[in-house]
Write a protein that holds these residues in place. Structure first.
Motif, PDB file in Angstrom:
ATOM      1  N   GLU A  47     -25.300  10.168 -11.051  1.00  0.00           N
ATOM      2  CA  GLU A  47     -26.407  10.179 -12.206  1.00  0.00           C
ATOM      3  C   GLU A  47     -26.108  11.463 -12.880  1.00  0.00           C
ATOM      4  O   GLU A  47     -26.528  12.429 -12.705  1.00  0.00           O
ATOM      5  N   SER A  49     -27.305  12.814 -15.388  1.00  0.00           N
ATOM      6  CA  SER A  49     -28.271  13.853 -15.838  1.00  0.00           C
ATOM      7  C   SER A  49     -28.635  14.957 -14.947  1.00  0.00           C
ATOM      8  O   SER A  49     -29.330  15.863 -15.107  1.00  0.00           O
ATOM      9  N   THR A  50     -28.343  14.648 -13.521  1.00  0.00           N
ATOM     10  CA  THR A  50     -28.660  15.525 -12.397  1.00  0.00           C
ATOM     11  C   THR A  50     -27.945  17.010 -12.325  1.00  0.00           C
ATOM     12  O   THR A  50     -26.739  16.839 -12.923  1.00  0.00           O
ATOM     13  N   SER A  51     -28.243  17.840 -12.105  1.00  0.00           N
ATOM     14  CA  SER A  51     -27.756  19.102 -11.946  1.00  0.00           C
ATOM     15  C   SER A  51     -26.508  19.243 -11.318  1.00  0.00           C
ATOM     16  O   SER A  51     -25.503  19.685 -11.768  1.00  0.00           O
ATOM     17  N   CYS A  53     -24.710  16.693 -10.489  1.00  0.00           N
ATOM     18  CA  CYS A  53     -23.542  15.828 -11.233  1.00  0.00           C
ATOM     19  C   CYS A  53     -22.952  16.714 -12.204  1.00  0.00           C
ATOM     20  O   CYS A  53     -21.748  16.635 -12.652  1.00  0.00           O
ATOM     21  N   SER A  89     -28.203   9.056  -2.908  1.00  0.00           N
ATOM     22  CA  SER A  89     -28.314  10.364  -3.889  1.00  0.00           C
ATOM     23  C   SER A  89     -27.040  10.787  -4.309  1.00  0.00           C
ATOM     24  O   SER A  89     -26.074   9.951  -4.091  1.00  0.00           O
ATOM     25  N   TYR A  90     -27.068  11.650  -5.126  1.00  0.00           N
ATOM     26  CA  TYR A  90     -25.848  11.690  -6.201  1.00  0.00           C
ATOM     27  C   TYR A  90     -25.577  13.324  -6.371  1.00  0.00           C
ATOM     28  O   TYR A  90     -26.478  14.387  -6.294  1.00  0.00           O
ATOM     29  N   GLU A 280     -28.696  24.531  -7.093  1.00  0.00           N
ATOM     30  CA  GLU A 280     -29.075  23.731  -5.836  1.00  0.00           C
ATOM     31  C   GLU A 280     -30.054  24.518  -5.278  1.00  0.00           C
ATOM     32  O   GLU A 280     -31.226  23.990  -4.746  1.00  0.00           O
ATOM     33  N   THR A 369     -32.627  19.531  -9.146  1.00  0.00           N
ATOM     34  CA  THR A 369     -31.331  19.363  -8.870  1.00  0.00           C
ATOM     35  C   THR A 369     -31.119  18.046  -8.133  1.00  0.00           C
ATOM     36  O   THR A 369     -32.006  17.402  -7.409  1.00  0.00           O
ATOM     37  N   GLY A 370     -29.939  17.534  -8.371  1.00  0.00           N
ATOM     38  CA  GLY A 370     -29.609  16.386  -7.674  1.00  0.00           C
ATOM     39  C   GLY A 370     -28.956  16.607  -6.163  1.00  0.00           C
ATOM     40  O   GLY A 370     -28.018  17.483  -6.064  1.00  0.00           O
TER      41      GLY A 370
END
Length: 375
Positions: A47, A49-51, A53, A89-90, A280, A369-370
């Motif tokens: 994804e 946009s997640t931190s 990633c 989850s990513y 994270e 965060t992702g």
């Protein structure tokens, strides 16, 4: 057809998806073809946009460019594909072996680690070595860890079976080989990542059932590990003080580990050096007397006595400075943190050094965060 050629051909025939948060987004047809190809493929489900990633993006771009065996799936665009693959989850990184089997990648999220993993996936879990020349060459086949069993083909048949089981469990982290020997059996481990140029460790007493598994796990354990949900319990219950290094990018953490290996070897009986993803685990920083906005940052924690020693974030970070800091703590010259929030530094320009500067210093002195998937 090689996978790199297959991916190129499919991409050329597919619509260009463009970029998303720095990621070069690949068409669904390209990814499905990679998963179904008869050769290994490493797939990142993301994804963008997640931190987590965002932190992976530059490392993954290096993997895609260097290997030709990697592709990514933007799960914000191809939701059904990600749902079909059970991604929750990513980023989630999985190896597809060309036979329909997917294996989660559980190693460091750095380009070097993922490329080494792809190379191991091309070899059998245990490589049979025919002669001394092959044994010598195999010692350097893996940049991380190489484990070789020197066993008698009949007398040590039960040990061969046990060694093969251990290799099947840990092939993703090390390369395993076996050679027939008429001498008393032994298992030899070369840790090329943390102890390059040093003598290998050797196991000869294999009478205990868990002797080989314990030996291999101890040899594979990184000298400078990474703090995560999976490693947290073992780190805090190790009986040693922890030296945390917080940084936002994998490249920074990898450069720090390279710079600090000589220091970590010197004090490994008493200290555990670990890297931490500052994005994270941002909530850990104030708990260790550190400011979130000044990175990289270092703190020492003694879990046995509940003591914390934050490194002054206004000072330069280098292997020499960190070694001086831990020796001053050991000699009682540094007072434990009293819980008072740290003041804002007068200037952040000198608060840290770049990864290359840290590496140079190490060489002069001597891993919202992702969530990470499947760790």
């Amino acid at each position: 057809m090689k996978l790199i050629a297959l991916l190129s051909a499919v991409s050329a025939a597919s619509a260009t998806m463009g970029r998303h948060n720095g990621w070069s987004v690949q068409p669904e047809l390209t990814v499905r073809s990679a998963m179904a190809a008869p050769e290994n493929a490493l797939i990142a489900f993301i994804e963008p946009s997640t931190s987590a990633c965002k932190a992976l993006q530059s490392e993954w771009a290096t993997v895609e460019e260097a290997s030709g065996q990697a592709a990514n799936v933007d799960c914000t665009r191809f939701k059904q594909l990600c749902k079909d693959k059970g991604v929750i989850s990513y980023p989630a990184i999985r190896l597809y072996d060309g036979n329909g089997k997917a294996t989660p990648y559980r190693g460091p999220r750095t380009a070097s680690a993922m490329l080494s993993y792809l190379k191991r996936a091309e070899r059998p879990a245990v490589t049979t070595l025919e002669d001394e020349k092959a044994v010598t060459a195999f010692q350097g086949v893996d940049e991380d860890v190489v484990v070789m069993a020197q066993l008698h083909p009949t007398r040590d048949a039960h040990l061969q079976t046990l060694f093969a089981a251990v290799a099947a469990r840990h092939w993703d982290r090390a390369s395993f080989g076996t050679v027939s020997s008429i001498s008393p059996g032994a298992v030899v481990c070369y840790n090329n990542r943390d102890r390059a140029g040093q003598p290998p460790t050797i196991l000869q007493d294999m009478t205990a059932v868990d002797a080989i598994p314990n030996f291999v796990e101890k040899c594979m354990a990184p000298l400078i590990g990474e703090f995560s949900r999976r490693t947290e319990g073992g780190l805090l219950n190790s009986g040693k003080s922890l030296v945390y290094y917080f940084a936002e990018t994998p490249a920074e953490r990898e450069a720090y580990a390279a710079a600090m290996r000589a220091v970590a070897r010197k004090y490994e009986e008493y200290l555990l050096f670990v890297t931490v993803d500052a994005g994270e685990y941002a909530d850990m920083l104030p708990m260790l007397g550190l400011r979130r906005e000044v990175l990289p940052a270092v703190a020492v924690q003694n879990p046995s006595y509940g003591q914390v020693f934050p490194y002054d974030q206004a000072n330069e970070l280098s292997a020499a400075r960190i070694e001086q800091f831990v020796t001053q703590i050991a000699s009682g010259k540094v007072t434990p943190w009293d819980g008072t929030p740290p003041p804002a530094p007068a200037s952040s320009e000198s608060s840290s050094s770049s990864p290359s500067e840290a590496a140079e210093a190490g060489e002069k002195e001597g891993d919202a965060t992702g969530a990470h998937d499947e760790l």
